[in-house]
Design a protein around this motif. Structure first.
Motif, mmCIF file in Angstrom:
data_model
loop_
_atom_site.group_PDB
_atom_site.id
_atom_site.type_symbol
_atom_site.label_atom_id
_atom_site.label_comp_id
_atom_site.label_asym_id
_atom_site.label_seq_id
_atom_site.Cartn_x
_atom_site.Cartn_y
_atom_site.Cartn_z
ATOM 1 N N ALA A 136 15.075 8.173 0.352
ATOM 2 C CA ALA A 136 14.311 6.999 0.787
ATOM 3 C C ALA A 136 13.236 6.652 -0.234
ATOM 4 O O ALA A 136 12.577 7.529 -0.795
ATOM 5 C CB ALA A 136 13.666 7.266 2.151
ATOM 6 N N ASP A 137 13.086 5.359 -0.461
ATOM 7 C CA ASP A 137 12.123 4.871 -1.436
ATOM 8 C C ASP A 137 10.703 5.041 -0.893
ATOM 9 O O ASP A 137 10.325 4.429 0.096
ATOM 10 C CB ASP A 137 12.414 3.394 -1.736
ATOM 11 C CG ASP A 137 11.557 2.849 -2.864
ATOM 12 O OD1 ASP A 137 10.742 3.619 -3.404
ATOM 13 O OD2 ASP A 137 11.697 1.666 -3.200
ATOM 14 N N GLY A 138 9.893 5.853 -1.574
ATOM 15 C CA GLY A 138 8.525 6.091 -1.141
ATOM 16 C C GLY A 138 7.499 5.313 -1.929
ATOM 17 O O GLY A 138 6.297 5.560 -1.816
ATOM 18 N N SER A 139 7.943 4.356 -2.730
ATOM 19 C CA SER A 139 7.010 3.605 -3.561
ATOM 20 C C SER A 139 6.173 2.651 -2.711
ATOM 21 O O SER A 139 6.589 2.207 -1.640
ATOM 22 C CB SER A 139 7.763 2.826 -4.634
ATOM 23 O OG SER A 139 8.705 1.943 -4.058
ATOM 24 N N GLN A 140 5.009 2.302 -3.226
ATOM 25 C CA GLN A 140 4.087 1.411 -2.528
ATOM 26 C C GLN A 140 4.639 -0.008 -2.517
ATOM 27 O O GLN A 140 5.127 -0.512 -3.527
ATOM 28 C CB GLN A 140 2.723 1.438 -3.238
ATOM 29 C CG GLN A 140 1.595 0.819 -2.450
ATOM 30 C CD GLN A 140 0.941 1.814 -1.511
ATOM 31 O OE1 GLN A 140 1.338 2.966 -1.449
ATOM 32 N NE2 GLN A 140 -0.070 1.377 -0.795
ATOM 33 N N LEU A 141 4.568 -0.666 -1.374
ATOM 34 C CA LEU A 141 4.966 -2.060 -1.290
ATOM 35 C C LEU A 141 3.907 -2.934 -1.947
ATOM 36 O O LEU A 141 2.712 -2.608 -1.914
ATOM 37 C CB LEU A 141 5.148 -2.478 0.166
ATOM 38 C CG LEU A 141 6.242 -1.748 0.954
ATOM 39 C CD1 LEU A 141 6.217 -2.189 2.410
ATOM 40 C CD2 LEU A 141 7.606 -2.009 0.346
ATOM 41 N N GLN A 142 4.336 -4.041 -2.524
ATOM 42 C CA GLN A 142 3.371 -4.933 -3.164
ATOM 43 C C GLN A 142 2.377 -5.487 -2.148
ATOM 44 O O GLN A 142 1.197 -5.686 -2.454
ATOM 45 C CB GLN A 142 4.094 -6.098 -3.865
ATOM 46 C CG GLN A 142 4.889 -5.699 -5.091
ATOM 47 C CD GLN A 142 6.338 -5.371 -4.751
ATOM 48 O OE1 GLN A 142 6.713 -5.349 -3.581
ATOM 49 N NE2 GLN A 142 7.140 -5.115 -5.756
ATOM 50 N N LEU A 143 2.857 -5.762 -0.950
ATOM 51 C CA LEU A 143 2.022 -6.176 0.173
ATOM 52 C C LEU A 143 2.476 -5.401 1.395
ATOM 53 O O LEU A 143 3.662 -5.078 1.515
ATOM 54 C CB LEU A 143 2.174 -7.685 0.429
ATOM 55 C CG LEU A 143 1.543 -8.620 -0.605
ATOM 56 C CD1 LEU A 143 1.991 -10.061 -0.363
ATOM 57 C CD2 LEU A 143 0.027 -8.533 -0.584
ATOM 58 N N PRO A 144 1.565 -5.073 2.300
ATOM 59 C CA PRO A 144 1.969 -4.294 3.480
ATOM 60 C C PRO A 144 2.939 -5.052 4.360
ATOM 61 O O PRO A 144 2.926 -6.285 4.425
ATOM 62 C CB PRO A 144 0.643 -4.022 4.204
ATOM 63 C CG PRO A 144 -0.296 -5.049 3.697
ATOM 64 C CD PRO A 144 0.122 -5.360 2.302
ATOM 65 N N LEU A 145 3.779 -4.293 5.050
ATOM 66 C CA LEU A 145 4.742 -4.850 5.994
ATOM 67 C C LEU A 145 4.176 -4.685 7.393
ATOM 68 O O LEU A 145 3.779 -3.583 7.788
ATOM 69 C CB LEU A 145 6.077 -4.114 5.862
ATOM 70 C CG LEU A 145 7.206 -4.546 6.794
ATOM 71 C CD1 LEU A 145 7.663 -5.956 6.456
ATOM 72 C CD2 LEU A 145 8.380 -3.573 6.689
ATOM 73 N N PHE A 146 4.130 -5.784 8.164
ATOM 74 C CA PHE A 146 3.584 -5.743 9.514
ATOM 75 C C PHE A 146 4.727 -5.793 10.520
ATOM 76 O O PHE A 146 5.609 -6.648 10.438
ATOM 77 C CB PHE A 146 2.636 -6.919 9.761
ATOM 78 C CG PHE A 146 1.391 -6.866 8.917
ATOM 79 C CD1 PHE A 146 0.319 -6.075 9.283
ATOM 80 C CD2 PHE A 146 1.309 -7.582 7.731
ATOM 81 C CE1 PHE A 146 -0.821 -6.014 8.502
ATOM 82 C CE2 PHE A 146 0.172 -7.529 6.939
ATOM 83 C CZ PHE A 146 -0.893 -6.734 7.326
ATOM 84 N N VAL A 147 4.705 -4.872 11.469
ATOM 85 C CA VAL A 147 5.715 -4.817 12.522
ATOM 86 C C VAL A 147 5.008 -5.067 13.851
ATOM 87 O O VAL A 147 4.100 -4.318 14.228
ATOM 88 C CB VAL A 147 6.431 -3.455 12.534
ATOM 89 C CG1 VAL A 147 7.429 -3.385 13.678
ATOM 90 C CG2 VAL A 147 7.127 -3.209 11.200
#
Length: 707
Positions: A497-508
């Motif tokens: 699984a990709d553990g890299s930081q997202l450019q912007l946070p993902l909101f659920v």
């Protein structure tokens, strides 16, 4: 030759002279008195060796300790009070350890020489005494971030004037400081970095900060600061970062913000700022990050000329009141990686000009009023580096494009990890072109008008671990192919699984199982889930579901599932949320479910379940509402015990949902049954009585007698 010999002799004499300069005894004893210990390997500190050669220690020409430098060494304990005896110490770095206790460095002879004090990432507590700053004369760097210091930040007006003129770095962030930001910061003529984020600071930013013209970074996020951003910020022309996010600032962005031509990061999100964006902002041509999310900004986005921001990597204007259409001038910002325009009032269509953004990886336009989903999909499939595509709450009542419309290339979205087209009320079936997205990890098609069945090929997608299909009109059975989802079944896939930081946070957004909105900065932190709530699915829950060992959330509620709850669900050892409510399930709740130790949300309400509710484990924490609507369930949690034994409604035989190991009790119940039939026959009252009530009465009598 003689001169060569003389040189050799002088070298040896110099060497012996140096060796004769042993570590100062007071310094050596002080170091050994410090009340901390190191993790493996232990420190090589010993009376038998010269302390100037110890790990983390440096001495001056007079063998006095000047450096105590031990970051990341697993140190524990405290440094008070003996460290004050190191009167020649200039550089103290004990960061990233486990040290605790108060910090009482009050020795004038120690503090006066200190140039570097870095105690960050420890557990120091108590107040930071102003007397320290009154004594310090040579301080250049002070970093006490990520501790538990409390009280107020000492007023800069009480600091030693020599210290104020030498300071370059001040970091108070991630503590428990409260009160207002103290005045006097403008006297720090060489200050480059000032951080005090994630504390409990209130009030406004002192106006005199605009006099600290050497400032390159102001970072004050996560406090309760309020008021307007002073126009004086335009004087800080060396500023490269201004981070005031997550406070209570109001008013306008200063009109002179464009004077900050060195500004690379402007983060003003999550405040109460309002008005139009100042045109001068486009003069900040070195901007890399612009984040204005969650404010009250307004204006026609298409009227702004973003083309001057040619270094821009990330722009987030979400959760505001912007109008107009997609700003095409953004397509001139060739370095753009991430764009978020969600939750505004933007209309129109996606233009092919967006293809000029060859590095675009993250695009979110959710909750606007875009139209033409077929055109949007056809265009965006050409963004070859796109990894996150969020289109939710747009394209209302349109039809989702499928291959028969020849709108989707066979090479579309080959790098896509997240696809969100939920809450659009779009029509059609799950499109077959999704099968080509081999890297897809997250799929959101929830809250639409999707019909048909769940295609089996969806279970063959190698990286899919989050499936969101609730609130549709999907029919058919739970596909057994789902039970083979590799990302939910195999450890080797999970490890990739990709553990890299997202450019912007993902909101659920919150669901019945996840009660609070969640923000994820890394995709692999998103809980693996299958949401199929509120559809028209039927049939039984397949026993193969036990293969999904890495599943965290399973929501099958509000469907037409029948049959029994498979015992194999107990193999989902990572399960945190399980909702099977509002179905037609019957039989018992498998006792093995109590082995799901991470289960924090559970419901089987409104089915036709029967028997004893499992007790122990996580079942002690679930409310009675998790079991309501099943009148034949019994147990303390529903305050029913006697209903555990009843006449089966179809076979007329004695039914015991949980067979007791106590034969005496069993025999007593059977004897009671026979007795009841005899009495009923003699009295002629058997048939007028409801058989279930008779059994409940008999069982209650037997229980009382057993006590």
């Amino acid at each position: 030759m003689n001169s060569f010999v003389n040189i050799i002799v002088l070298v040896f004499l110099s060497l012996f002279a140096t060796l004769d300069q042993a570590c100062n005894q007071i310094d050596q004893e002080t170091l050994l008195s410090l009340n901390f210990s190191a993790s493996n390997p232990p420190l090589n500190w010993s009376f038998s060796t010269d302390c100037c050669f110890w790990e983390g220690i440096k001495c001056d020409s007079k063998a006095r300790v000047t450096h105590l430098w031990l970051p990341y060494r697993g140190l524990s304990g405290s440094i008070y009070p003996f460290i004050g005896n190191l009167t020649h110490l200039c550089h103290l770095n004990l960061s990233h350890n486990h040290l605790s206790g108060p910090l009482a460095i009050n020795s004038f002879s120690l503090v006066i020489h200190l140039e570097t004090l870095d105690l960050s990432y420890n557990s120091f507590s108590g107040q930071f005494l102003s007397s320290f700053f009154q004594l310090a004369e040579n301080l250049i760097t002070l970093n006490v971030s990520h501790n538990m210091f409390s009280g107020s930040i000492p007023s800069f007006t009480s600091w030693n004037n020599k210290s104020l003129s030498s300071l370059k770095i001040l970091d108070f962030s991630y503590n428990d400081f409260s009160g207002q930001l103290p005045p006097g910061l403008g006297n720090c003529s060489k200050l480059q970095t000032f951080r005090a984020g994630f504390n409990y600071l209130s009030g406004s930013i002192p106006d005199d900060i605009s006099a600290a013209t050497s400032l390159q970074e102001i970072s004050l996020p996560g406090n309760q600061l309020s008021g307007a951003i002073s126009d004086g910020v335009g004087n800080l022309t060396s500023l490269s970062m201004l981070d005031l996010q997550s406070n209570k600032f109001s008013g306008l962005i200063p009109q002179d913000i464009g004077k900050l031509t060195n500004l690379k990061s402007l983060q003003l999100h999550t405040n109460s700022l309002s008005g139009f964006l100042p045109q001068s902002l486009m003069n900040c041509t070195n901007l890399i990050t612009l984040n204005l999310r969650i404010n009250n900004f307004r204006g026609d986005l298409s009227a702004y000329n973003f083309s001057t921001l040619h270094n821009l990597h990330t722009i987030d204007l979400g959760n505001n009141n912007f109008t107009g259409s997609f700003p095409l001038t953004l397509t001139s910002c060739k370095a753009l990686i991430a764009i978020r325009l969600s939750r505004n009032k933007i209309v129109g269509q996606i233009s092919p000009e967006i293809l000029a953004l060859e590095s675009l990886s993250y695009l979110s336009i959710t909750n606007n009023n875009f139209s033409n989903i077929t055109g949007a999909i056809r265009i965006l499939m050409g963004c070859k580096n796109l990894r996150m595509l969020l289109l939710c709450k747009n394209f209302f009542h349109e039809a989702i494009p499928d291959e028969n419309q020849r709108a989707i290339s066979s090479y579309a979205f080959q790098n896509l990890l997240v696809l969100g087209i939920g809450d659009c009320e779009i029509k059609g079936q799950i499109p077959t072109w999704l099968a080509r997205l081999k890297k897809l990890q997250v799929l959101d098609l929830g809250s639409n008008q999707i019909t048909g069945s769940i295609p089996g090929w969806l279970g063959n997608m190698p990286n899919l671990f989050y499936i969101d299909l609730p609130y549709n009109s999907i029919s058919g059975e739970f596909p057994k192919e789902f039970c083979g989802l590799r990302a939910l079944a195999l450890q080797e896939v999970k490890n990739r699984a990709d553990g890299s930081q997202l450019q912007l946070p993902l909101f659920v957004p919150k669901t019945k199982i996840a009660l609070y909105n969640q923000q994820y900065n890394k995709l692999f932190s998103l809980p693996p889930a299958i949401y199929l709530r509120n559809n028209s699915l039927n049939g039984s829950i397949p026993i193969e579901i036990g293969n999904l060992k890495f599943l965290h959330v399973l929501d099958l509620s509000l469907n037409n599932f029948s049959g029994e709850i498979p015992d194999q669900i107990s193999q989902l050892t990572n399960l945190e949320g399980l909702d099977l409510s509002e179905n037609n399930l019957h039989g018992e709740i498998p006792l093995s479910i109590i082995d799901l130790h991470f289960l924090s949300s559970f419901s089987v309400a409104n089915n036709d379940l029967q028997g004893q509710i499992p007790s122990g484990g996580q079942f002690l924490t679930f409310p009675s509402s998790s079991f309501e609507g099943n009148p034949r369930l019994c147990g303390d949690i529903v305050q029913r015990q006697s209903s555990c034994y009843f006449i089966h409604p179809t076979t007329d035989e004695l039914a015991s949902p949980n067979e007791s190991s106590n034969n005496e009790l069993r025999n007593g119940i059977i004897a009671g049954v026979v007795f009841g039939f005899i009495i009923g026959s003699v009295s002629g009252m058997l048939y007028p009585l409801h058989r279930l009530k008779l059994w409940q009465t008999l069982c209650a009598w037997i229980e009382r007698k057993g006590q």
